[in-house]
Design a protein around this motif. Structure first.
Motif, mmCIF file in Angstrom:
data_model
loop_
_atom_site.group_PDB
_atom_site.id
_atom_site.type_symbol
_atom_site.label_atom_id
_atom_site.label_comp_id
_atom_site.label_asym_id
_atom_site.label_seq_id
_atom_site.Cartn_x
_atom_site.Cartn_y
_atom_site.Cartn_z
ATOM 1 N N ALA A 169 -56.852 53.795 -0.250
ATOM 2 C CA ALA A 169 -56.759 54.866 0.164
ATOM 3 C C ALA A 169 -56.330 54.571 1.551
ATOM 4 N N ALA A 170 -56.443 53.458 2.488
ATOM 5 C CA ALA A 170 -56.111 53.889 3.509
ATOM 6 C C ALA A 170 -54.810 53.848 3.697
ATOM 7 N N LEU A 171 -54.145 52.521 2.889
ATOM 8 C CA LEU A 171 -52.959 52.012 2.931
ATOM 9 C C LEU A 171 -51.665 52.307 1.713
ATOM 10 N N LEU A 172 -52.457 53.707 0.981
ATOM 11 C CA LEU A 172 -50.980 53.934 0.040
ATOM 12 C C LEU A 172 -50.439 54.691 0.312
ATOM 13 N N LEU A 173 -50.903 56.097 0.946
ATOM 14 C CA LEU A 173 -49.296 56.001 2.172
ATOM 15 C C LEU A 173 -48.281 55.629 2.687
ATOM 16 N N GLY A 174 -48.952 54.629 3.437
ATOM 17 C CA GLY A 174 -47.960 53.151 4.225
ATOM 18 C C GLY A 174 -47.436 52.669 3.406
ATOM 19 N N ALA A 175 -47.716 51.997 2.539
ATOM 20 C CA ALA A 175 -46.723 51.452 1.120
ATOM 21 C C ALA A 175 -45.595 52.551 0.804
ATOM 22 N N GLY A 176 -46.590 53.098 -0.090
ATOM 23 C CA GLY A 176 -44.939 54.224 -0.519
ATOM 24 C C GLY A 176 -43.692 54.338 0.479
ATOM 25 N N SER A 177 -44.221 54.384 1.775
ATOM 26 C CA SER A 177 -42.689 54.424 2.632
ATOM 27 C C SER A 177 -42.516 53.085 2.929
ATOM 28 N N LEU A 178 -43.489 51.525 2.901
ATOM 29 C CA LEU A 178 -42.333 50.782 2.458
ATOM 30 C C LEU A 178 -41.549 49.811 1.779
ATOM 31 N N ALA A 179 -42.109 50.664 0.030
ATOM 32 C CA ALA A 179 -41.806 51.080 -0.890
ATOM 33 C C ALA A 179 -40.440 51.720 -1.321
ATOM 34 N N ASP A 180 -40.390 52.493 -0.283
ATOM 35 C CA ASP A 180 -38.831 53.226 -0.017
ATOM 36 C C ASP A 180 -38.171 52.551 0.726
ATOM 37 N N ARG A 181 -38.463 51.818 2.208
ATOM 38 C CA ARG A 181 -37.117 51.223 3.002
ATOM 39 C C ARG A 181 -37.096 49.584 2.398
ATOM 40 N N TYR A 182 -37.813 49.057 1.754
ATOM 41 C CA TYR A 182 -37.794 47.759 1.828
ATOM 42 C C TYR A 182 -37.282 47.278 -0.376
ATOM 43 N N GLY A 183 -37.476 49.205 -1.412
ATOM 44 C CA GLY A 183 -37.110 48.057 -2.594
ATOM 45 C C GLY A 183 -38.737 48.491 -2.858
ATOM 46 N N ARG A 184 -39.042 49.517 -4.478
ATOM 47 C CA ARG A 184 -40.028 49.701 -5.345
ATOM 48 C C ARG A 184 -40.240 48.510 -6.620
ATOM 49 N N ARG A 185 -38.504 48.152 -6.177
ATOM 50 C CA ARG A 185 -39.426 46.343 -7.696
ATOM 51 C C ARG A 185 -40.316 44.886 -6.683
ATOM 52 N N ARG A 186 -39.940 44.843 -5.919
ATOM 53 C CA ARG A 186 -40.138 44.320 -4.285
ATOM 54 C C ARG A 186 -41.605 44.554 -4.624
ATOM 55 N N THR A 187 -41.485 45.380 -3.673
ATOM 56 C CA THR A 187 -42.878 46.178 -3.326
ATOM 57 C C THR A 187 -44.319 45.928 -4.009
ATOM 58 N N TYR A 188 -43.780 46.555 -5.791
ATOM 59 C CA TYR A 188 -44.328 45.914 -6.611
ATOM 60 C C TYR A 188 -44.903 45.023 -7.714
ATOM 61 N N LEU A 189 -43.857 44.419 -6.869
ATOM 62 C CA LEU A 189 -43.996 42.830 -7.786
ATOM 63 C C LEU A 189 -44.888 41.926 -6.884
ATOM 64 N N ALA A 190 -44.469 42.398 -5.395
ATOM 65 C CA ALA A 190 -45.882 41.917 -4.660
ATOM 66 C C ALA A 190 -47.171 42.584 -4.061
ATOM 67 N N GLY A 191 -47.117 43.785 -4.698
ATOM 68 C CA GLY A 191 -48.689 44.120 -5.097
ATOM 69 C C GLY A 191 -49.075 43.176 -6.279
ATOM 70 N N ILE A 192 -48.641 43.109 -7.430
ATOM 71 C CA ILE A 192 -49.188 42.178 -8.599
ATOM 72 C C ILE A 192 -49.809 41.194 -8.403
ATOM 73 N N GLY A 193 -49.023 40.637 -7.654
ATOM 74 C CA GLY A 193 -48.891 39.206 -6.841
ATOM 75 C C GLY A 193 -50.155 38.608 -5.951
ATOM 76 N N ILE A 194 -50.589 40.069 -5.364
ATOM 77 C CA ILE A 194 -51.800 39.729 -4.431
ATOM 78 C C ILE A 194 -52.920 40.497 -5.149
ATOM 79 N N PHE A 195 -52.551 41.030 -6.010
ATOM 80 C CA PHE A 195 -53.621 41.776 -7.340
ATOM 81 C C PHE A 195 -54.260 40.753 -7.704
ATOM 82 N N ALA A 196 -53.687 39.560 -8.297
ATOM 83 C CA ALA A 196 -53.927 38.192 -9.523
ATOM 84 C C ALA A 196 -54.150 37.298 -8.243
ATOM 85 N N ILE A 197 -54.365 37.293 -7.304
ATOM 86 C CA ILE A 197 -54.748 36.248 -6.433
ATOM 87 C C ILE A 197 -55.825 36.837 -5.493
ATOM 88 N N SER A 198 -56.385 38.066 -5.461
ATOM 89 C CA SER A 198 -57.456 38.288 -5.119
ATOM 90 C C SER A 198 -57.833 38.582 -6.081
#
Length: 470
Positions: A54-83
């Motif tokens: 909840a806390a990071l969802l809106l901020g993550a959307g802004s980062l995805a818009d700025r740095y790339g949605r594919r890159r953010t999505y892949l980073a998210g999957i990587g963090i999700f897998a490690i965690s």
């Protein structure tokens, strides 16, 4: 096949995010037995994930818009897998909770990109097909979670509810790398650090205060200090957003009474429909001695299945009905279903929950899809992404605070009854009564304040994403 690779990648990520809620709920009693964890620890296993999301969802959307949605999505999957791996090998409840928070961070990065990736990848009829399939996966994931969690926990152990994420993450990465092209917002997003920090502190402090109060009492100094810190952080968040020229949440949207009411309804719906499920599972497994499979079948699957059926059979019809009625009457069904379950005694069996859960599921199937389109219809198109992100943020926050409040009520009754079986039933009855009252309040607010919308706006899917199931 390559044409649909982005859809497969997004659906796999969505499936992980949704399954990871209900699949963990069924495993909670086994986790408690392994670590000797108390109710507060169990609540944090769920709330650590939900709060980070909840806390990071809106901020993550802004980062995805700025740095790339594919890159953010892949980073998210990587963090999700490690965690997920860290959750599976956690040596104690504290390590598990920390890994769940990290999992929520990865989930926020994925969540913020799902609908946006589909929106920019597909056009015309293909877009309709893609969002239709994605919506079906939402429902299927919610329905599959309790059964999958029960099977894995009962036959392989609770750690497998996290290990099962790893191969799915690998397949999702493969399809993302293979088929998803990079996309960014033309204006570029900006990360609202003050807003994100103050919102996170406010939500976490209030949740901690509620859980602490359940353990130590409402006059406990630490609990009161947590509430005070949450209040100060909330004021700081409001000030930060009002002063920012790029707020993560435009507070002026809440001047629209229907929008504010629907956001509040989303918050209360998550609490009323889902916040008590962990404690139903505790009663089913620790008191009735059902196995995880039976607990999933009796304590969660009826709701998820009913919601899926309503969405599949009546989804198109419901979209033609004014949201005042679909959301308002759906919330009345949720209230009725909660109250129908609140009739437990020392001789009750798990089957006593099923009729009420089915009624709640029908209500959820009416409310959640209608909420999404109704909220987007209340804001200008250029704010649709922020509005969709706000919806998902407040849904997750509603679940987190619902678990905290209901956990306090449940624990108080169990403690007062000295842990006797009837005390667990009384505690669950009390949480269900409060949940039913919560849904009733939300229903009344919607029926009073949500009026027919203004002339139709462009309601194309919001870039921030929208999950219509839990």
């Amino acid at each position: 096949m390559r044409k649909w690779s982005p859809l497969i990648a997004v659906c796999l990520g969505t499936f992980l995010l949704l399954v990871d809620v209900t699949i963990v709920v069924v495993a909670l009693p086994s986790i408690a037995d392994k670590f000797g964890a108390d109710y507060a620890d169990l609540q944090w296993v769920l709330d650590g994930y939900a709060l980070a999301l909840a806390a990071l969802l809106l901020g993550a959307g802004s980062l995805a818009d700025r740095y790339g949605r594919r890159r953010t999505y892949l980073a998210g999957i990587g963090i999700f897998a490690i965690s997920s791996l860290l959750c599976a090998v956690a040596p104690n409840e504290q390590a598990l909770i920390a890994a769940r928070v990290l999992q929520g961070i990865g989930g926020a990065a994925m969540f913020a990109c799902t609908a946006a990736l589909l929106n920019v990848t597909y056009q015309g009829r293909d877009r309709g097909v893609a969002f239709g399939v994605w919506g079906a996966v939402n429902g299927a994931a919610a329905a599959a979670g309790p059964l999958a969690g029960g099977l894995l926990t009962e036959h392989l152990g609770w750690r497998w509810v996290f290990l099962v994420n790893l191969p799915v993450c690998l397949v999702a990465v493969w399809f993302t790398v293979r088929g998803v092209t990079e996309s960014k917002a033309p204006w570029g997003g900006r990360f609202d650090l003050p807003g994100t920090v103050t919102f996170t502190v406010a939500a976490a402090a209030v949740t901690y205060g509620l859980i602490r109060a359940g353990d130590a009492g409402w006059t406990d100094g630490v609990a009161l200090a947590a509430f005070a810190a949450g209040a100060v952080a909330l004021v700081a968040f409001l000030v930060a957003e009002l002063r920012s020229d790029h707020p993560m949440l435009d507070l002026s949207l809440f001047k629209r009474v229907p929008f504010a009411t629907l956001i509040l309804a989303a918050f209360l719906t998550q609490a009323a429909a889902f916040g008590y499920l962990p404690f139903s599972t505790v009663w089913l497994q620790q008191v009735l001695r059902n196995g995880p499979v039976d607990a999933g079948l009796q304590g969660a699957l009826p709701m998820a299945a009913a919601s899926l059926v309503v969405g599949a059979v009546a989804g198109r019809f419901l979209q033609r009905v004014a949201p005042r009625w679909t959301v308002g009457l759906g919330l009345l069904l949720i209230a009725a279903g909660d109250l129908l379950q609140a009739r437990l005694d020392a001789d009750s069996t798990g089957e006593a929950l099923i009729p009420g859960l089915i009624v709640v599921g029908v209500g959820v199937g009416c409310v959640l899809p209608s909420l999404s389109s109704a909220i987007l219809g209340e804001v200008p198109r250029e704010r649709s992404g922020m509005a969709g992100g706000a919806l998902n943020t407040f849904r997750q926050l509603g679940f987190a605070l619902g678990v905290a409040v209901f956990g306090t009520i449940f624990a108080d009754h169990v403690s007062d009854g000295h842990g006797q079986p009837v005390a667990f039933a009384d505690g669950l009855n009390a949480t269900l009564l409060v949940a039913g009252g919560t849904a009733l309040v939300a229903a009344v607010l919607v029926l009073i304040f949500v009026r027919p919308p203004a002339p139709a706006r462009d309601l194309r899917p919001a870039e921030s994403g929208d999950l219509t199931r839990v």
